[in-house]
Write a protein that holds these residues in place. Sequence first.
Motif, PDB file in Angstrom:
ATOM      1  N   GLU A 223       6.586  -8.419   4.640  1.00 55.89           N
ATOM      2  CA  GLU A 223       7.241  -9.135   3.549  1.00 55.89           C
ATOM      3  C   GLU A 223       7.786 -10.473   4.033  1.00 55.89           C
ATOM      4  N   GLY A 224       7.459 -11.528   3.287  1.00 52.60           N
ATOM      5  CA  GLY A 224       7.969 -12.849   3.631  1.00 52.60           C
ATOM      6  C   GLY A 224       7.101 -13.623   4.599  1.00 52.60           C
ATOM      7  N   ASP A 225       6.054 -12.976   5.126  1.00 54.68           N
ATOM      8  CA  ASP A 225       5.150 -13.658   6.058  1.00 54.68           C
ATOM      9  C   ASP A 225       4.076 -14.392   5.256  1.00 54.68           C
ATOM     10  N   LYS A 226       4.060 -15.711   5.360  1.00 53.22           N
ATOM     11  CA  LYS A 226       3.158 -16.528   4.542  1.00 53.22           C
ATOM     12  C   LYS A 226       1.690 -16.214   4.828  1.00 53.22           C
ATOM     13  N   ALA A 227       1.359 -16.055   6.109  1.00 49.03           N
ATOM     14  CA  ALA A 227      -0.032 -15.758   6.471  1.00 49.03           C
ATOM     15  C   ALA A 227      -0.475 -14.432   5.870  1.00 49.03           C
ATOM     16  N   ASP A 228       0.390 -13.421   5.945  1.00 48.92           N
ATOM     17  CA  ASP A 228       0.058 -12.111   5.379  1.00 48.92           C
ATOM     18  C   ASP A 228      -0.125 -12.201   3.865  1.00 48.92           C
ATOM     19  N   GLU A 229       0.710 -13.013   3.230  1.00 49.20           N
ATOM     20  CA  GLU A 229       0.597 -13.196   1.777  1.00 49.20           C
ATOM     21  C   GLU A 229      -0.759 -13.802   1.409  1.00 49.20           C
ATOM     22  N   LEU A 230      -1.190 -14.781   2.200  1.00 45.60           N
ATOM     23  CA  LEU A 230      -2.471 -15.444   1.936  1.00 45.60           C
ATOM     24  C   LEU A 230      -3.649 -14.510   2.210  1.00 45.60           C
ATOM     25  N   ILE A 231      -3.536 -13.729   3.279  1.00 46.32           N
ATOM     26  CA  ILE A 231      -4.595 -12.759   3.602  1.00 46.32           C
ATOM     27  C   ILE A 231      -4.708 -11.730   2.484  1.00 46.32           C
ATOM     28  N   LEU A 232      -3.561 -11.237   2.032  1.00 46.17           N
ATOM     29  CA  LEU A 232      -3.557 -10.235   0.964  1.00 46.17           C
ATOM     30  C   LEU A 232      -4.188 -10.784  -0.313  1.00 46.17           C
ATOM     31  N   LYS A 233      -3.818 -12.001  -0.663  1.00 51.66           N
ATOM     32  CA  LYS A 233      -4.347 -12.615  -1.885  1.00 51.66           C
ATOM     33  C   LYS A 233      -5.872 -12.730  -1.826  1.00 51.66           C
ATOM     34  N   ARG A 234      -6.386 -13.183  -0.684  1.00 46.04           N
ATOM     35  CA  ARG A 234      -7.843 -13.324  -0.530  1.00 46.04           C
ATOM     36  C   ARG A 234      -8.531 -11.960  -0.505  1.00 46.04           C
ATOM     37  N   ALA A 235      -7.935 -11.019   0.223  1.00 44.89           N
ATOM     38  CA  ALA A 235      -8.549  -9.695   0.362  1.00 44.89           C
ATOM     39  C   ALA A 235      -8.555  -8.939  -0.964  1.00 44.89           C
ATOM     40  N   GLU A 236      -7.535  -9.163  -1.774  1.00 43.65           N
ATOM     41  CA  GLU A 236      -7.504  -8.541  -3.104  1.00 43.65           C
ATOM     42  C   GLU A 236      -8.674  -9.047  -3.947  1.00 43.65           C
ATOM     43  N   ALA A 237      -8.918 -10.352  -3.866  1.00 45.36           N
ATOM     44  CA  ALA A 237      -9.998 -10.957  -4.654  1.00 45.36           C
ATOM     45  C   ALA A 237     -11.381 -10.585  -4.116  1.00 45.36           C
ATOM     46  N   LEU A 238     -11.511 -10.563  -2.792  1.00 44.96           N
ATOM     47  CA  LEU A 238     -12.819 -10.317  -2.176  1.00 44.96           C
ATOM     48  C   LEU A 238     -13.189  -8.840  -2.097  1.00 44.96           C
ATOM     49  N   TYR A 239     -12.191  -7.994  -1.781  1.00 42.99           N
ATOM     50  CA  TYR A 239     -12.500  -6.593  -1.471  1.00 42.99           C
ATOM     51  C   TYR A 239     -11.692  -5.582  -2.283  1.00 42.99           C
ATOM     52  N   ASP A 240     -10.938  -6.078  -3.259  1.00 47.36           N
ATOM     53  CA  ASP A 240     -10.061  -5.196  -4.032  1.00 47.36           C
ATOM     54  C   ASP A 240      -9.100  -4.448  -3.091  1.00 47.36           C
ATOM     55  N   ALA A 241      -8.598  -5.169  -2.109  1.00 47.08           N
ATOM     56  CA  ALA A 241      -7.717  -4.574  -1.099  1.00 47.08           C
ATOM     57  C   ALA A 241      -6.345  -4.242  -1.679  1.00 47.08           C
ATOM     58  N   LYS A 242      -5.665  -3.335  -0.980  1.00 43.24           N
ATOM     59  CA  LYS A 242      -4.320  -2.930  -1.375  1.00 43.24           C
ATOM     60  C   LYS A 242      -3.331  -3.300  -0.273  1.00 43.24           C
ATOM     61  N   LYS A 243      -2.090  -3.438  -0.675  1.00 42.75           N
ATOM     62  CA  LYS A 243      -1.036  -3.810   0.272  1.00 42.75           C
ATOM     63  C   LYS A 243      -0.470  -2.570   0.959  1.00 42.75           C
ATOM     64  N   LEU A 244      -0.318  -2.653   2.286  1.00 42.93           N
ATOM     65  CA  LEU A 244       0.338  -1.595   3.052  1.00 42.93           C
ATOM     66  C   LEU A 244       1.513  -2.230   3.799  1.00 42.93           C
ATOM     67  N   PRO A 245       2.725  -2.147   3.227  1.00 41.64           N
ATOM     68  CA  PRO A 245       3.880  -2.810   3.847  1.00 41.64           C
ATOM     69  C   PRO A 245       4.216  -2.232   5.225  1.00 41.64           C
ATOM     70  N   LEU A 246       4.608  -3.107   6.117  1.00 42.21           N
ATOM     71  CA  LEU A 246       5.013  -2.668   7.456  1.00 42.21           C
ATOM     72  C   LEU A 246       6.169  -1.681   7.390  1.00 42.21           C
ATOM     73  N   GLU A 247       7.047  -1.860   6.394  1.00 45.54           N
ATOM     74  CA  GLU A 247       8.205  -0.977   6.257  1.00 45.54           C
ATOM     75  C   GLU A 247       7.783   0.477   6.076  1.00 45.54           C
ATOM     76  N   GLU A 248       6.663   0.690   5.374  1.00 48.08           N
ATOM     77  CA  GLU A 248       6.183   2.056   5.161  1.00 48.08           C
ATOM     78  C   GLU A 248       5.704   2.690   6.461  1.00 48.08           C
ATOM     79  N   LEU A 249       5.332   1.844   7.405  1.00 45.30           N
ATOM     80  CA  LEU A 249       4.896   2.340   8.710  1.00 45.30           C
ATOM     81  C   LEU A 249       6.065   2.423   9.678  1.00 45.30           C
ATOM     82  N   GLN A 250       7.262   2.083   9.178  1.00 46.03           N
ATOM     83  CA  GLN A 250       8.494   2.094   9.973  1.00 46.03           C
ATOM     84  C   GLN A 250       8.393   1.166  11.174  1.00 46.03           C
ATOM     85  N   ILE A 251       7.706   0.040  10.978  1.00 44.65           N
ATOM     86  CA  ILE A 251       7.625  -0.989  12.009  1.00 44.65           C
ATOM     87  C   ILE A 251       8.603  -2.091  11.608  1.00 44.65           C
ATOM     88  N   LEU A 252       9.734  -2.240  12.376  1.00 41.94           N
ATOM     89  CA  LEU A 252      10.762  -3.194  12.020  1.00 41.94           C
ATOM     90  C   LEU A 252      10.604  -4.496  12.785  1.00 41.94           C
TER      91      LEU A 252
END
Length: 252
Positions: A223-252
Amino acid sequence: MDKQLRNSQELLKKSIESISKLEQEKLIELKKQNMGNKNGAENGDSANTKNAEKTHKDAKAGIINISELKKAAYDLIEADEYVYKKAPNHELTKEEAEEFTKIILGAQKSLNNVLEAFGFEQEKTIINLDSEALYLVSNKKLIKILNEINEEANKAMGITLKTNLNIISTEGVLEPEDMLVINPKMPEKALKGIEKKCTITKENIQKIIDNKKPTAIFVVFKEGDKADELILKRAEALYDAKKLPLEELQIL
C-alpha cells in the motif's frame, strides 16, 4: 560510538517510560469503570491461562538477535512519538491507528524473534498460498519470502517435498512509460533498457500462462508504493490480475 549507544539507550528508556505511564493511566481508568460492576462470576479461564504462560524462569540459553532487538527498539521509539503528538487524550484517527498499530506489530514481531532464541516459541499463523497461481512481485527479495511462506504451510500439512511457487519479479514496472511517473527525469537511454526489460518480463509471464495455466494471477502489493500501484494497474488490464496486499502475508 559509545556516545551514540548511550543516546540510543536513553531514547529507548524514555520511550518505554512514556508508554508504561500511558498504559498505567489507562489501567487506572479501566479499574474505575469496573468498580461496582462485579457480578460474582469467577474468571477461572484467565487464572488458568496465566498459570499456563511461560515466565522468565523458562528461558533457555541462547544468543541475542541483535538486529531484531534494534528493530524493536527503534519501533518503540517511533511509537513513543504518538504519546506526545496526541496528548492529552491520545485518540487516533483510523489512518493514525493503522500506522501506529503497524509500528507496534512490527515491534512485537521483532521481540518474538528475539524470544524464540531463548525457548519462547511463538505460535505461527499459517498462510496458505495457491500453489497453482502466478505471483508478480516488484523485487526479488519477495520471491524467497513467498516460497518460505509456502514451505511453512506445506510443513503444517505434512508435505515435505519442497516446491517453489510460480513467481516473476518485475524489478520495476510492466510498461516503460510508467517509469516516467515514478521518475519524470529518467533519461531516454535508460528508458530503452527498461523497455527491453519490460518486454522480457511480459514474455516470461505469458510463457507461464501458456504452459502452466495458472488458476489466478496475483500482484503482491504494498500500500502506498507507486511502482506496485502501476504494476497492479497494468496487470489488471493485461492479465485480469488480483491484488495480494503485503499485510495479508504479515510482511511489515
